[in-house]
Design a protein around this motif. Structure first.
Motif, short mmCIF file in Angstrom:
data_model
loop_
_atom_site.label_atom_id
_atom_site.label_comp_id
_atom_site.label_asym_id
_atom_site.label_seq_id
_atom_site.Cartn_x
_atom_site.Cartn_y
_atom_site.Cartn_z
N GLY A 160 9.10 1.08 -3.75
CA GLY A 160 8.51 -0.27 -4.16
C GLY A 160 8.18 -0.27 -2.06
N TRP A 161 7.31 -1.33 -1.62
CA TRP A 161 8.11 -0.83 -0.37
C TRP A 161 9.16 -2.04 0.14
CZ3 TRP A 161 3.95 -1.11 -3.89
CH2 TRP A 161 3.16 0.04 -3.49
N GLU A 162 9.68 -1.19 0.89
CA GLU A 162 10.85 -2.14 2.25
C GLU A 162 9.89 -3.16 2.71
OE1 GLU A 162 15.14 -1.26 3.19
OE2 GLU A 162 13.85 0.06 2.98
N ALA A 163 10.34 -4.49 3.30
CA ALA A 163 9.49 -4.88 3.84
C ALA A 163 10.48 -5.86 4.66
CB ALA A 163 8.81 -5.85 3.72
N GLU A 164 10.73 -6.17 5.95
CA GLU A 164 11.48 -7.52 6.57
C GLU A 164 10.48 -8.77 6.76
OE1 GLU A 164 11.96 -5.73 10.85
OE2 GLU A 164 13.31 -4.37 10.11
N VAL A 191 -2.81 -12.78 -8.96
CA VAL A 191 -2.25 -11.20 -7.98
C VAL A 191 -0.75 -11.61 -7.38
CG1 VAL A 191 -2.98 -9.79 -6.17
CG2 VAL A 191 -4.48 -10.87 -7.97
N GLY A 192 0.47 -11.26 -7.52
CA GLY A 192 1.16 -11.36 -7.18
C GLY A 192 1.92 -10.07 -6.24
N CYS A 193 2.77 -10.75 -5.62
CA CYS A 193 3.92 -9.62 -5.59
C CYS A 193 5.87 -9.52 -6.53
CB CYS A 193 4.30 -9.58 -4.25
SG CYS A 193 5.30 -11.16 -3.47
N ILE A 194 6.56 -8.96 -6.47
CA ILE A 194 7.78 -9.21 -7.37
C ILE A 194 9.05 -8.63 -6.17
CG2 ILE A 194 9.44 -7.68 -9.29
CD1 ILE A 194 6.39 -7.04 -10.54
N LEU A 195 9.84 -9.59 -6.38
CA LEU A 195 11.17 -9.11 -5.81
C LEU A 195 12.56 -8.93 -6.29
CD1 LEU A 195 12.20 -8.88 -2.61
CD2 LEU A 195 11.74 -10.82 -2.45
N LEU A 216 5.09 -11.89 3.35
CA LEU A 216 6.22 -11.70 2.90
C LEU A 216 7.86 -12.26 3.27
CD1 LEU A 216 6.52 -7.84 2.17
CD2 LEU A 216 5.03 -9.57 0.61
N GLU A 217 8.30 -13.55 2.83
CA GLU A 217 8.90 -14.47 3.23
C GLU A 217 10.19 -13.77 3.26
OE1 GLU A 217 8.32 -17.96 0.73
OE2 GLU A 217 6.36 -18.48 1.59
N VAL A 221 12.37 -5.02 -1.21
CA VAL A 221 12.02 -3.91 -1.65
C VAL A 221 10.78 -4.87 -2.53
CG1 VAL A 221 11.49 -1.48 -2.93
CG2 VAL A 221 13.59 -2.19 -1.57
N TYR A 222 8.68 -4.99 -1.93
CA TYR A 222 8.02 -5.20 -3.43
C TYR A 222 7.85 -4.72 -3.82
CZ TYR A 222 9.20 -9.74 0.10
OH TYR A 222 9.75 -10.71 0.69
N TYR A 223 6.77 -4.98 -5.06
CA TYR A 223 6.24 -4.35 -5.84
C TYR A 223 4.52 -5.47 -5.87
CZ TYR A 223 9.61 -0.88 -6.72
OH TYR A 223 10.84 -0.82 -6.36
N PHE A 224 3.80 -4.72 -6.27
CA PHE A 224 2.72 -5.62 -6.71
C PHE A 224 1.82 -5.59 -7.87
CE2 PHE A 224 3.39 -4.75 -2.07
CZ PHE A 224 3.32 -6.53 -1.26
N TYR A 225 1.68 -6.51 -8.21
CA TYR A 225 0.39 -6.57 -9.54
C TYR A 225 -0.64 -7.28 -9.47
CZ TYR A 225 2.09 -11.01 -10.51
OH TYR A 225 1.95 -12.84 -10.23
N LEU A 226 -1.05 -6.50 -10.57
CA LEU A 226 -2.73 -7.33 -10.70
C LEU A 226 -2.60 -7.93 -12.67
CD1 LEU A 226 -5.11 -5.20 -9.86
CD2 LEU A 226 -4.33 -7.20 -8.32
N LYS A 227 -3.21 -9.19 -12.99
CA LYS A 227 -3.24 -9.74 -14.21
C LYS A 227 -4.51 -9.73 -14.74
CE LYS A 227 -0.88 -13.10 -16.03
NZ LYS A 227 -0.07 -13.96 -16.85
#
Length: 247
Positions: A160-164, A191-195, A216-217, A221-227
């Motif tokens: 995933g994407w590591e973010a602060e 659309v959203g993200c997974i933490l 990002l709050e 490590v974040y992943y992003f998704y589409l449904k």
């Protein structure tokens, strides 16, 4: 004997016709003609066993033609399957040995979402989930989603994407419908993200050109998704994802 064989041929031909596609046309009349010719010949030679073998072999060829078509899964990357992707969603891939349609509930078993978060009020959050990596330049491959399917975006190494906290990530893409639908009307996507195995920042988009700015709050490590929340298949093209530096 002949009546029973004729009934078997009719049933077999109907089955082949139902399961075949336009690319592999089965000529039922020709099959019957060949089989009955073999039956008459074998009867003259009193070799009924060989007649049965010929019948099985010829019908087997029809079954191979019917089963040769590899049907689509509910979501994935567009490659050599582009012609099939752009057609109406009709069926899924089958087991060529048994004709059994796999249970795609197994597709919900992703390690990126905790098992307790895969259901809401005992209802699956998606019909099917697949992880799709982007390339090294942060571009998404062209991909498709059937109704209720979800794709989770990862980096090229599947991480995933590591973010602060308070960092921003921009996800952009173009969505379109397949042929045979109202292509002028945008589809509906969640659309959203997974933490930490949980879905966050969920929102609905229904534009052809989509640009989602995630603020990002939390650290992590974040992943992003589409449904796909539309009734028919959607195509995702020209997508990219990148971090935005904060001043």
């Amino acid at each position: 004997m002949q009546i029973r064989i004729s009934e078997m041929l009719d049933n077999a031909s109907e089955l082949i016709e139902e399961n075949s596609n336009g690319k592999y046309t089965v000529d039922n009349d020709r099959i019957k003609e060949i089989v009955f010719s073999e039956i008459k010949y074998m009867r003259r030679k009193h070799k009924k066993k060989k007649c049965a073998v010929a019948l099985i072999a010829i019908l087997g060829l029809g079954s191979i033609s019917a089963g040769a078509k590899m049907l689509l899964r509910p979501a994935g990357i567009i490659g050599d399957n582009q012609n099939e992707v752009m057609q109406s969603q009709t069926a899924y891939i089958t087991d060529e040995n048994t004709g059994h349609v796999p249970d795609f509930k197994s597709g919900l078993q992703t390690e990126l979402i905790d098992s307790e978060n895969l259901y809401e009020n005992d209802i699956p959050i998606a019909k099917y989930i697949v992880e799709i990596p982007i390339d090294l330049e942060n571009h998404l491959p062209d991909c498709y989603l059937d109704n209720g399917a979800m794709i989770i975006l990862t980096q090229s190494n599947s991480n995933g994407w590591e973010a602060e906290k308070s960092k921003r990530v921009l996800l952009e893409f173009i969505q379109k419908r397949i042929e045979g639908t109202d292509v002028a009307v945008p589809g509906i996507l969640e659309v959203g993200c997974i933490l930490n195995g949980e879905l966050q920042e969920r929102q609905i988009v229904n534009q052809n050109h989509c640009s989602i700015d995630f603020c990002l709050e939390n650290d992590g490590v974040y992943y992003f998704y589409l449904k796909n929340c539309s009734s028919d298949r959607l195509i995702i093209t020209e997508g990219s994802i990148c971090k935005i530096r904060e001043d």
